[in-house]
Design a protein around this motif. Structure first.
Motif: not given
Length: 101
Positions: A29, A80, A83
């Motif tokens: 990530i 995800v 980040n």
């Protein structure tokens, strides 16, 4: 083992399988290989790719979800979410990661 002052057990490394999974995912990530909105492989696929059982995968995913890095969309997959990692100054996140590293 000897009685008294003989040999005792040595401390074990806290770097567990779950910690290694967390490290690999966070590296991907942070490095940009995984972006917000990207779907992660299933638990089974991750376990096969990493050569580990599913429980440490689940443990690491729970930790990352708790930290707000990923999200589970039930019936859809694991994605995800961000980040942007909480800073070391965030005591909750710091405590969470210290548990694994």
């Amino acid at each position: 083992m000897e009685k008294g002052g003989g040999r005792m057990l040595k401390k074990v490394s806290k770097n567990t399988v779950a910690a290694q999974v967390i490290n690999q995912l966070t590296d991907l990530i942070r490095g940009g290989s995984l972006q917000p909105g990207d779907r992660l492989p299933s638990e089974r696929e991750m376990a096969e790719q990493l050569g580990v059982s599913r429980p440490p995968i689940r443990e690491s995913l729970r930790a990352l979800e708790y930290a707000g890095i990923i999200e589970t969309r039930y019936g859809d997959g694991i994605y995800v979410k961000s980040n942007i990692f909480p800073t070391e100054a965030d005591p909750l996140f710091s405590s969470l990661l210290n548990q694994y590293t």
